[in-house]
Design an enzyme around this catalytic site. Structure first.
Site, PDB file in Angstrom:
ATOM      1  N   GLU A   1       0.830  -1.216   0.000  1.00  0.00           N
ATOM      2  CA  GLU A   1       0.000   0.000   0.000  1.00  0.00           C
ATOM      3  C   GLU A   1       0.859   1.258   0.000  1.00  0.00           C
ATOM      4  OE1 GLU A   1      -3.626  -1.505  -0.530  1.00  0.00           O
ATOM      5  OE2 GLU A   1      -3.292   0.609  -0.194  1.00  0.00           O
TER       6      GLU A   1
ATOM      7  N   CYS B   1     -11.251   3.029 -15.158  1.00  0.00           N
ATOM      8  CA  CYS B   1     -11.675   4.428 -14.964  1.00  0.00           C
ATOM      9  C   CYS B   1     -10.423   5.280 -14.740  1.00  0.00           C
ATOM     10  CB  CYS B   1     -12.638   4.515 -13.779  1.00  0.00           C
ATOM     11  SG  CYS B   1     -13.527   6.078 -13.706  1.00  0.00           S
TER      12      CYS B   1
HETATM   13  S1  SF4 Z   1     -18.459   4.379 -17.076  1.00  0.00           S
HETATM   14 FE1  SF4 Z   1     -18.128   5.909 -15.435  1.00  0.00          FE
HETATM   15  S2  SF4 Z   1     -17.217   4.742 -13.754  1.00  0.00           S
HETATM   16 FE2  SF4 Z   1     -17.028   3.508 -15.595  1.00  0.00          FE
HETATM   17  S3  SF4 Z   1     -15.015   3.962 -16.475  1.00  0.00           S
HETATM   18 FE3  SF4 Z   1     -16.470   5.337 -17.444  1.00  0.00          FE
HETATM   19  S4  SF4 Z   1     -16.436   7.181 -16.207  1.00  0.00           S
HETATM   20 FE4  SF4 Z   1     -15.506   5.574 -14.973  1.00  0.00          FE
END
Ligand code: SF4
Length: 348
Positions: A42, A196
């Site tokens: 971590e 993301c």
């Molecule tokens: S759909 Fe929303 S949560 Fe998923 S990768 Fe795209 S921006 Fe991120």
């Protein structure tokens, strides 16, 4: 669910399912629940990419195999092992923390987030991660990656002021599931690190793509740069199964187009057509939608939506000549299959 935003009540279950299916499971610090190993990982992972940490972590553990060895070492030795990882304050804190664990806790890491947070260099989110992974505590993490995921998924604006931070923590805590805390926590980390991402998130691969407000935001969509010339094709793959015997329905694809001449799960443009074929094959008992899989070809992205359909036993259509039929899984895997379909069947 499309268009209404993500339902907080189902967020954790969807994330856990995605993590089990598509998340990371083979990182060295994921093997076992030793708080020393988790803690070192971590701290190393703060401001450092996983592939870099993977080069340093084994060497560090070999030199300092447990918290007592680290506490007994001279700071210079620790800094030497840290050399190249940067942000050396982390190494100093690591050393100080190891000494605190030995002096104050008899060489055993404390189990609660609050006690862990009192140690040198361990912030709230890191303390929560250790408490979740090693001691099965119910705590929320909120590192930079998680802030980004929750900010996008629930339309929150990350900020350094007290009100924004509190809103983020409240959100993180309200989403905590009652069970599967390690998989859920790992899922948040994995989604933030691999899908993301800060720039250009791979939303096509995200389990929340259908109802994430960022994806549905028309203003953002209008601001978004013009898409590249690549096309994206959503395909529903009908994965029809016979519950009475391990058999899967496959069809040979046309000699032209994508995956020419290969055997494949039947491909449809939408679910209703896939279900119509399933009914024709033998009557639908139940249906499971698996998370989508992105498969990139040279000229096009295929967004594959596997739809597993269990049919009524003893009511199955006969094989359709040499172009389609039931195959037991071992035989199916000896056929010429497209790579993502092979992967799917192997996983099953
Ligand atoms: S759909 Fe929303 S949560 Fe998923 S990768 Fe795209 S921006 Fe991120």
């Amino acid at each position: 669910m499309t268009g209404r935003g993500i339902d907080p009540a189902s967020f954790a279950a969807r994330l856990v399912r995605w993590q089990r299916d598509q998340g990371r499971h083979d990182l060295p610090w994921q093997q076992g629940r030793d708080p020393y190993r988790v803690w070192v990982s971590e701290i190393m992972l703060q401001q450092t990419r996983v592939d870099t940490v993977l080069r340093y972590y084994p060497r560090f553990l070999q030199r300092f195999p447990d918290v007592r060895a680290l506490a007994a070492a001279a700071l210079d030795e620790v800094l030497e092992q840290w050399s190249g990882l940067g942000y050396y304050r982390r190494a100093r804190n690591l050393h100080a923390c190891a000494r605190q664990v030995c002096l104050l806790h008899g060489g055993h890491f404390p189990r609660t987030r609050q006690e862990l947070e009192a140690l040198a260099g361990i912030g709230r989110s890191t303390a929560a991660a250790i408490a979740v992974f090693c001691f099965e505590q119910r705590e929320a993490i909120l590192d930079a990656n998680v802030q980004r995921v929750l900010g996008r998924a629930f339309g929150l604006r990350p900020g350094s002021d007290a009100a924004s931070r509190k809103a983020m923590w409240d959100c993180a805590e309200s989403l905590l599931p009652r069970q599967d805390l390690p998989a859920y926590t790992q899922g948040l980390m994995d989604l933030g690190a691999t899908v993301c991402k800060p720039t250009r998130p791979d939303c096509l691969l995200c389990p929340f793509a259908a109802d994430c407000p960022r994806e549905l935001d028309p203003v953002r969509a209008a601001r978004a740069p013009a898409p590249a010339a690549r096309r994206s094709l959503p395909w529903v793959l009908l994965w029809a199964r016979d519950p009475a015997r391990p058999a899967i329905w496959l069809q040979r694809r046309d000699a032209h187009g994508i995956w020419p001449g290969l055997w494949c799960l039947p491909q449809h443009d939408d679910e209703s057509r896939a279900l119509a074929q399933a009914r024709a094959l033998g009557g639908v008992l139940h249906c499971v939608r698996h998370d989508p899989v992105l498969h990139r070809l040279t000229h096009v992205d295929l967004l594959l939506h596997p739809m597993e359909v269990v049919l009524r036993p003893h009511a199955l259509a006969a094989d359709a000549g040499d172009g389609a039929g039931w195959f037991d899984p071992a035989r199916a895997l000896r056929l010429g299959l497209p790579a993502p379909v092979r992967k799917l069947l192997q996983r099953a």
